[in-house]
Design an enzyme around this catalytic site. Sequence first.
Site, PDB file in Angstrom:
ATOM      1  N   GLU A 200     -21.124 -14.145  56.791  1.00 17.34           N
ATOM      2  CA  GLU A 200     -21.258 -12.680  56.728  1.00 17.34           C
ATOM      3  C   GLU A 200     -22.001 -12.114  57.936  1.00 17.34           C
ATOM      4  O   GLU A 200     -21.645 -11.069  58.474  1.00 17.34           O
ATOM      5  CB  GLU A 200     -21.969 -12.255  55.441  1.00 17.34           C
TER       6      GLU A 200
ATOM      7  N   HIS B  78     -22.564 -11.304  40.905  1.00 15.63           N
ATOM      8  CA  HIS B  78     -21.249 -10.709  41.148  1.00 15.63           C
ATOM      9  C   HIS B  78     -21.188  -9.311  40.529  1.00 15.63           C
ATOM     10  O   HIS B  78     -20.110  -8.809  40.249  1.00 15.63           O
ATOM     11  CB  HIS B  78     -20.129 -11.563  40.541  1.00 15.63           C
TER      12      HIS B  78
END
Length: 659
Positions: free
Chosen positions: A398, A465
């Site tokens: 990322e 999540h």
Amino acid sequence: MKFDRKKYRDDTLLKLYKRLLEPRLIEEKMLILLRQGKISKWFSGIGQEAISVGVVNALQADEYILPMHRNLGIFTGRDIPYHRLFAQFQGTASGFSKGRERSFHFGTNEHHIVGMISHLGPQMGVADGIALANKLKEEKKVTVVFTGDGGASEGDFHESVNTAAVWDLPVIFVIENNGYGLSTPSNQQFRFKNFVDKGPGYGIEAVKIDGNNILEVYDTVKKLAESIRENPRPILLECITFRMRGHEEASGTKYIPKELFEEWGKKDPVNNFEKYLLDETVLTDEIVAEFRAEIKKKIDDGLDIAFAEEHIKPNTDAEYADVYAPFANNSFTPATENKTNKRFLDAIAAGMKQSMQKFPELVLMGQDIADYGGAFKMTEGFLESFGEGRVRNTTLCESAIIGIGLGLSIGKMKAMVEMQFADFVTCGFNQIINNLAKSHWRWGQNADVVVRMPTGAGVAAGPFHSQSNEAWFFHTPGLKILYPAFPNDAKGLICAAFEDPNPIMFFEHKALYRSITEDVIDDYFTIEIGKANLVREGSDVTIITYGMGVHWALEALNKNTSISADLIDLRTLLPFDKEAIEASVKKTGRAIILHEDTLIGGIGGEISAYIMEHCFEYLDAPVKRCASLDTAIPFAAELEQNFLPKGRFENMLLELLEY
Ligand SMILES: Cc1ncc(C[n+]2csc(CCOP(=O)(O)OP(=O)(O)O)c2C)c(N)n1
């Protein structure tokens, strides 16, 4: 030290020598000024100059270099006028950062230099991005980025080298191995012997050279650059050297054994090269004296100008004015009003597709977004339409990928980075907060990057999540945050996000992706960033919310039809629509803010404070906030429902109306 001049002509050698003198003489002057208290801090590169000077002279003038804190020779090598450099060091107006940044922490596209941020490693991802822009445009250019041996311990090193390897990016990663990272010697920093040993691990070439030998550096970089321009790929270049002074002047050198200074003093890059050229009769004592006098005069003249310059007078409006790159923010009205009923997800995909058609320079990046179409299938079919150059499956890196976004901007392209889940943005946090958000304000470079954030709970996916993390970014000047609640808004806002040259965090609630539909305008259009939408109009209370909160509020209002409420869907969280809030609260006298994010430090706190400060006389009740519990998000569906504010909202609303 052995020099091999190969076929280089005398004038090349003389030029290199003169170039080598520049940072040395400037530094000697800086050390005097430091002792006189005329400058505040100095990171010395004395002993390491051959690396910067060799590199910058081996490249073409329009090839980007991303230096660190000991690379003065890069700046002098690109012919930055001395007085501007010194003004930068002094924080005065004719520097490169309007006094907002220190010594080497600035970039200048005019000179194809991108300066570091203090965090060291993020620089390497940015270099990847510039290299990617060059590669996509087939420009046959190499990008060179520097790191120290200490900085190479950072995860950014791994992410950037690995991604450059997988994408065959034309980057030279120069590792200045000077044996120390501040006071920490190499044996406390890493176990391997040489950085070149890492090359095979990443599947790339690696070369080790004597960093104190200007000819070796120059010749090696020249050859590597020529090869990379024709055959794009990354190469590690380890330059062995030594830092002859402290980490910075105030920190001293007590932690380094004296013998090392003696040993490396003999390998001084300037003295040795000078001696070699004198022996070769390329150089004479007269030329030495002439070069030195010329550079010293340039230094004195530059200092005279820089020191004569007034200190910057703070102007708050000017400080705010540069937080964002200019953006007209005009709405694009659609060519026709034709609409098609679409799910939330399909509306975003449609906006992205039209943006890809409108902006050929737009590149999409994300894990599994190419053949697989993304974790939520948002980019299904994009690969076929736009090709693998612009629809890029990324490494699980990322930080590097977001850094690449900034690098693409420097290369005059646009980027979208899809976080597979908003939660994973933590691994790229530094790049967003410190690089994307600040670079326009620091040195005028916008970050034309949209980070898409599939967010939110309600799908029993557990703590990693499901998070709502918009508030982390809300506190960072320089970012914009968009968070649509309806398909048509989502399309108009994603298109606006790509129009806007600033870094944008674009939140998409996962639970809305396939659960709601709406008639969505077919043609390309945008919705103005910073404008809220009054979803329902009423008179007794103002509900301020966004994302899933809008749907919860609608549910409560549909159930309690006697409640007359203004329902404000913020749509943009940063900058939020103060006028819309103020106008409504002044009318209703009551306000409740609802968000899925947790309470403490949430956006509701800021909006509540805003209302208190601007609408106090109009309020008939305290401003209420309804948010998730201040815990992490639990997995079990029952616990998750208990965590979320939906079940508490109706009561709080009724209580507020009864106050
Ligand atoms: C992320 C981060 N951690 C710590 C620091 C503090 N720091 C600044 S420079 C430095 C040492 C860097 O060593 P190296 O990369 O070898 O470069 P050198 O100073 O030797 O040229 C440290 C620890 C920092 N700037 N950024």
